[in-house]
Write a protein that holds these residues in place. Structure first.
Motif, PDB file in Angstrom:
ATOM      1  N   THR A  85     -12.553  -0.459   7.601  1.00  0.00           N
ATOM      2  CA  THR A  85     -12.182  -1.184   6.615  1.00  0.00           C
ATOM      3  C   THR A  85     -11.557   0.016   5.504  1.00  0.00           C
ATOM      4  O   THR A  85     -11.991   1.045   5.392  1.00  0.00           O
ATOM      5  CB  THR A  85     -13.164  -1.996   5.915  1.00  0.00           C
ATOM      6  N   VAL A  86     -10.645  -0.293   4.695  1.00  0.00           N
ATOM      7  CA  VAL A  86     -10.253   0.164   3.503  1.00  0.00           C
ATOM      8  C   VAL A  86      -9.769  -0.768   2.374  1.00  0.00           C
ATOM      9  O   VAL A  86      -9.298  -1.726   2.626  1.00  0.00           O
ATOM     10  CB  VAL A  86      -9.234   1.323   3.624  1.00  0.00           C
ATOM     11  N   SER A  87     -10.043  -0.419   1.158  1.00  0.00           N
ATOM     12  CA  SER A  87      -9.520  -1.060   0.190  1.00  0.00           C
ATOM     13  C   SER A  87      -8.373  -0.284  -0.620  1.00  0.00           C
ATOM     14  O   SER A  87      -8.827   1.036  -0.977  1.00  0.00           O
ATOM     15  CB  SER A  87     -10.363  -1.580  -1.115  1.00  0.00           C
ATOM     16  N   ILE A  88      -7.189  -0.482  -0.741  1.00  0.00           N
ATOM     17  CA  ILE A  88      -6.226   0.305  -1.553  1.00  0.00           C
ATOM     18  C   ILE A  88      -6.134  -0.449  -2.862  1.00  0.00           C
ATOM     19  O   ILE A  88      -5.754  -1.498  -3.035  1.00  0.00           O
ATOM     20  CB  ILE A  88      -4.796   0.278  -0.477  1.00  0.00           C
ATOM     21  N   THR A  89      -6.081   0.518  -3.780  1.00  0.00           N
ATOM     22  CA  THR A  89      -5.948   0.094  -5.244  1.00  0.00           C
ATOM     23  C   THR A  89      -4.644   0.758  -5.844  1.00  0.00           C
ATOM     24  O   THR A  89      -4.432   2.165  -5.561  1.00  0.00           O
ATOM     25  CB  THR A  89      -6.905   0.378  -6.187  1.00  0.00           C
ATOM     26  N   MET A  90      -3.949   0.226  -6.601  1.00  0.00           N
ATOM     27  CA  MET A  90      -2.555   1.043  -7.117  1.00  0.00           C
ATOM     28  C   MET A  90      -2.099   0.184  -8.188  1.00  0.00           C
ATOM     29  O   MET A  90      -2.041  -1.043  -8.291  1.00  0.00           O
ATOM     30  CB  MET A  90      -1.566   1.078  -6.091  1.00  0.00           C
ATOM     31  N   GLY A  91      -1.499   1.098  -9.570  1.00  0.00           N
ATOM     32  CA  GLY A  91      -0.961   0.364 -10.446  1.00  0.00           C
ATOM     33  C   GLY A  91       0.502   0.508 -10.216  1.00  0.00           C
ATOM     34  O   GLY A  91       1.060   1.355  -9.471  1.00  0.00           O
ATOM     35  N   VAL A  92       1.232  -0.828 -10.438  1.00  0.00           N
ATOM     36  CA  VAL A  92       2.738  -0.825 -10.072  1.00  0.00           C
ATOM     37  C   VAL A  92       3.350  -1.376 -11.153  1.00  0.00           C
ATOM     38  O   VAL A  92       2.849  -2.425 -11.746  1.00  0.00           O
ATOM     39  CB  VAL A  92       2.898  -1.914  -8.868  1.00  0.00           C
ATOM     40  N   GLU A  93       4.199  -0.754 -11.571  1.00  0.00           N
ATOM     41  CA  GLU A  93       5.149  -1.263 -12.918  1.00  0.00           C
ATOM     42  C   GLU A  93       6.112  -2.322 -12.533  1.00  0.00           C
ATOM     43  O   GLU A  93       6.795  -2.051 -11.657  1.00  0.00           O
ATOM     44  CB  GLU A  93       5.899   0.067 -13.530  1.00  0.00           C
ATOM     45  N   ALA A  94       5.947  -3.666 -13.146  1.00  0.00           N
ATOM     46  CA  ALA A  94       7.002  -4.439 -12.693  1.00  0.00           C
ATOM     47  C   ALA A  94       6.850  -5.406 -14.017  1.00  0.00           C
ATOM     48  O   ALA A  94       6.153  -5.366 -14.845  1.00  0.00           O
ATOM     49  CB  ALA A  94       6.435  -5.348 -11.461  1.00  0.00           C
ATOM     50  N   GLY A  95       8.054  -6.055 -14.009  1.00  0.00           N
ATOM     51  CA  GLY A  95       8.245  -7.336 -15.114  1.00  0.00           C
ATOM     52  C   GLY A  95       7.283  -8.549 -14.841  1.00  0.00           C
ATOM     53  O   GLY A  95       6.916  -8.912 -16.186  1.00  0.00           O
ATOM     54  N   ASN A  96       6.823  -8.692 -13.778  1.00  0.00           N
ATOM     55  CA  ASN A  96       5.951  -9.800 -13.699  1.00  0.00           C
ATOM     56  C   ASN A  96       5.032  -9.718 -12.318  1.00  0.00           C
ATOM     57  O   ASN A  96       5.245  -8.740 -11.788  1.00  0.00           O
ATOM     58  CB  ASN A  96       6.420 -11.281 -13.617  1.00  0.00           C
ATOM     59  N   LEU A  97       3.896 -10.343 -12.217  1.00  0.00           N
ATOM     60  CA  LEU A  97       2.762 -10.290 -11.079  1.00  0.00           C
ATOM     61  C   LEU A  97       3.487 -10.650  -9.734  1.00  0.00           C
ATOM     62  O   LEU A  97       3.254  -9.786  -8.769  1.00  0.00           O
ATOM     63  CB  LEU A  97       1.631 -11.144 -11.363  1.00  0.00           C
ATOM     64  N   GLU A  98       4.376 -11.387  -9.659  1.00  0.00           N
ATOM     65  CA  GLU A  98       5.051 -11.838  -8.375  1.00  0.00           C
ATOM     66  C   GLU A  98       5.889 -10.491  -7.907  1.00  0.00           C
ATOM     67  O   GLU A  98       5.711  -9.989  -6.668  1.00  0.00           O
ATOM     68  CB  GLU A  98       5.889 -12.869  -8.459  1.00  0.00           C
ATOM     69  N   ASP A  99       6.714  -9.870  -8.654  1.00  0.00           N
ATOM     70  CA  ASP A  99       7.510  -8.786  -8.396  1.00  0.00           C
ATOM     71  C   ASP A  99       6.551  -7.364  -8.004  1.00  0.00           C
ATOM     72  O   ASP A  99       6.570  -6.593  -7.275  1.00  0.00           O
ATOM     73  CB  ASP A  99       8.294  -8.219  -9.779  1.00  0.00           C
TER      74      ASP A  99
END
Length: 115
Positions: free
Chosen positions: A58-72
């Protein structure tokens, strides 16, 4: 734009008999490399990281993503994870797929002055 920090928990099964801890560890190393490559190419990707279990595959991948809203952000996050998995030679056949409705796309010249 906001940085949305997201996580995905994934589990894996081996194919073609490649099921040793060393082989899974090598795959995870390739996955980390590919996530780092994506971050280098896209300033909207922030601090990708992977933690996991060799024994449980198993792996857990974390990442910050720049976007206008949570859906995007969720869409961009999933697309980037899938791209990294494919680059690390992992298949994702059960993920949602979309196919074009037109056999031949309508292509036209774009007038730059109109945009």
């Amino acid at each position: 734009m906001t940085i949305h920090h997201l996580v995905a928990d994934l589990s894996f099964n081996a194919r073609n008999g490649a099921d040793s801890d060393e082989e899974f560890d090598a795959f995870v190393d390739r996955l980390v490399e590919e996530l780092d490559n994506l971050q280098e190419c896209d300033p909207g990707i922030v601090d990708p990281d992977v933690v996991g279990s060799l024994t449980n595959r198993t792996v857990s991948i974390t990442m910050g993503v720049e976007a206008g809203n949570l859906e995007d952000a969720s869409r961009l996050f999933s697309a980037n994870i899938r791209a990294a998995l494919h680059a690390a030679e992992c298949e994702t056949p059960t993920w949602p797929r979309f196919v074009p409705t037109d056999k031949v796309p309508q292509v036209r010249h774009m007038d730059a002055s109109a945009s």
